[in-house]
Scaffold this active site. Sequence first.
Site, short mmCIF file in Angstrom:
data_model
loop_
_atom_site.label_atom_id
_atom_site.label_comp_id
_atom_site.label_asym_id
_atom_site.label_seq_id
_atom_site.Cartn_x
_atom_site.Cartn_y
_atom_site.Cartn_z
CD GLU A 64 -3.28 0.76 1.80
OE1 GLU A 64 -3.50 -0.39 2.16
OE2 GLU A 64 -4.09 1.70 1.98
CD GLU A 99 -4.74 -0.39 8.65
OE1 GLU A 99 -4.18 -1.50 8.66
OE2 GLU A 99 -5.22 0.14 7.62
#
Length: 899
Positions: free
Chosen positions: A486, A750
């Site tokens: 990502e 996260e």
Amino acid sequence: MTIEIIPARLRCEYLDNPLGIDCREPRLSWIGLAAHPEQRGARQTAYHILVASDEATLARDQGDLWDSGKVHSRQSQHIPYAGRPLSSGQACWWKVRIWDAQGNVSAFSEAAHWEIGLLEPSDWQGQWIGMANQVAKHEAHGLQPSPYLRTTITCEKSVSRARLYITARGLYEAHLNGQRVGNACLAPGWTEYTKRVQYQTYDVTGQVHQGENALGAILGTGWYCGHVGFGLNGKQNYHHYGTTPRLLLQLVVTYTDGSRQAFVTDETWKGTTGPILYSDFLAGEAYDARLELGHWDQADYNEGGEQAWQPVSAWEQDAIPLVAQPDQPIRATQTLHPQGIEEVSPGVYVYDMGQNMVGWVQLRVRGEAGQRVQLRFAEMRSPDGTIYTENLRSARQTDSYILKGSGDEIFEPRFTFHGFRYIEVTGYTGIPDLSALRGCVVHSDTPLSGTFECSDPMVNQLQKNITWGQRGNFLSIPTDCPQRDERLGWMGDAQIFIRTACYNMDVSAFFSKWMQDVVDAQAENGAFGEVSPRLLVQNDASPAWGNAGIIVPWTLYQMYGDRRVLERHYTAMARWVHYVREANPDLLWVHKTGNNYGDWLSIDAETPKDVLATAYFAYDALLMEQVAEALERHTDAEQYRTLYQEISEAFCRAYVTDDGRIKGETQTCYLLALRMGLLPQALRPLAASHLVEDIEKKGWHLSTGFVGVGYLCPVLTEAGYNDVAYRLLLNDTFPSWGYSIKHGATTIWERWDGWTEERGFQDVGMNSFNHYSLGSVGQWLYEYVAGISVDPQEPGFQHILIRPNPNPRLTYAQAEFDSPLGKIVSHWQQHEDIFILQVTIPANSSALVYVPREKGQAIFEGGSAATAAEGVSFVRDEEHSTVFDVVSGSYTFEVKKQK
Ligand code: RAM
């Protein structure tokens, strides 16, 4: 009379002595230091800047480029150069002297300098070169060998100065006469390559000499054509901007007789491939030392040797502008040594760095030619001690090294980076020990600017985790994560974290650079992107994500006093607000909501998307009103004020009940309404009490996601619930910051539930252990616990607010912050009978200090009544504090508690 203030820390466009900037009116800044540490009230009343074209002229106190004369002003930041027009390659030496309030003038500062880069497209005389056919032929799954490119040049005369201007489509590492040039990594960095490509300038005077010189570079694929972003569902996540890397450089040599010669990349260069079989952000690097090219970067090298060097492919320059990199390069800034090593199965060793970090490792190994050592990188371990790589998705994060068999060999990859705490080593002969690996920490080299510490070790670990998360994810752009496939510039993450980021490190140049990427990613219709640069995620932005386009420049203005960033991007900012407004005539933001992430990754608390969106729409209008005011666009400001009022009213009509309940009734609903000031005064305490009820109902736990978390503690403290804010801070049961720390986190995760006792790891589809968003609580630690913040009316810390919010759960808290005007300190401690607040305000600034006290408690400063202290004046009594106005200097306030 002796001088009270002296100039120091001279900067140009936020940087120390920058080389190769492409700003024609660069802004100059310095700080005033009090000449005597114990002195109070030191301030500048005038300045005098000299800018000369060489050091000797400046040393004679002559400013042949600019002599500002004496300017009566307290300004010491962002003074635009206003001398003779500057052209490409111009060296500028400068110094400044300043006057204090008594009219004494300081000596001139030490000399500082900057240099202009290549301003005109026509300054670039070379061609782009690469080894297109050769590398493409060897490409498999998007992985291709790194080209090595070289030429020799002859300098006819003796050299007095040499500058290398260089860039790549892809990544480069430049070499001159057997040495690497500079220490930047992963250059030229990432920009919206379809709109601009950065170049760097190096002073290579010491590396070039009269006679024959060898000039060369190794290229990597990087963001340009290597793997970046999701590779989900077999989607191709490489060749984003091109297929093979290219180099463009220009070496400009000035001879001692004043003449100049430029050497450039063109079709006369030769190239080949060598030991780097591939070097890719997501895949890692494969290196075969048996294919090394010897002294390929030296002049006496024989190109006809083992590896045949061939003519390069060359391409003419195109219309995409080349711009000087405006921020600090990516560098390896520190080395970490492994804390442990374990053989998890025969021949499989797992190293523990003790810290989830970003960068790579250097491997030291001995063995036979052809033996292959493999390194795999992971953030976590499975219960059996093996590395846990499932959350990396398609990112392989694997380096391999094939030995050449020549004694001690050292391997360090060039064009990749990994997010990891653990390294699995296989293929090592013998038993590796701790000294076989060392971790190289790599990130945009933004200087540290703040520290926070308190009496609670868990909170100190939290602060560390926040800083490590920032370090690891600020790589040319603010990325969401450094490990899985990502690593994108998510806008929502950046906007919620930017204020915290500004305290921890000097991110002025870094975010100014990224703001240009944000604007480059803006669509024709005015929409910002979900990510900037706009890669893979192509749709227009969501609420709280697109708003980064307003919040980032606004924060830079507040924190660094940068008005130019507002001027430069005002139109883009206005276009974004217009885009939202046009689509939502009822002023509830329900159309054009992108992927509409809402309060991303909250815990069982779904904040209605329209509530969140509309609050952010109002926030845009609120900030734009202030931006327009700052730029003296009063009519615009008036219109934004009206818009803000109208959105607030629409919000209340649609979502708020008479008793202050908000549709959805999540914590984030209340936080947004309170933070964005959307409620009538009478409803604010009610809304705050509903917020606290919800926290209590959840057993005193938070439930906020990426968005709400940034406002949680600040809103609670502001609303009179400081104790609840501390309770959340110090909690270590799920969900909380403390929960991850109790389970060994060394970075911010996260997700609150990235790993839990009940279910172990979260869904492998999206579970990073190094994501900074939930670390946005750092702002509250600095601004509310220690209590350092900027007065919004006087951006750039020209006026400071010191407003600590102590709590009995801590015996002390302390923050230091290198503000644009110098160091600010707020340090409080409390014991049974006394509260002590030590404050330092830098010269040339002043502050309002809120000294916490209860009714009837006396306040002393330096042993006598605070009201009588030098530099201190009483402003007012508030319910829980007394407010003083103080001039620059250091103070110790004491509040004696009654027994
Ligand atoms: C994931 C990441 C990222 C976030 C987006 C919406 O990709 O969590 O940080 O901004 O989702």
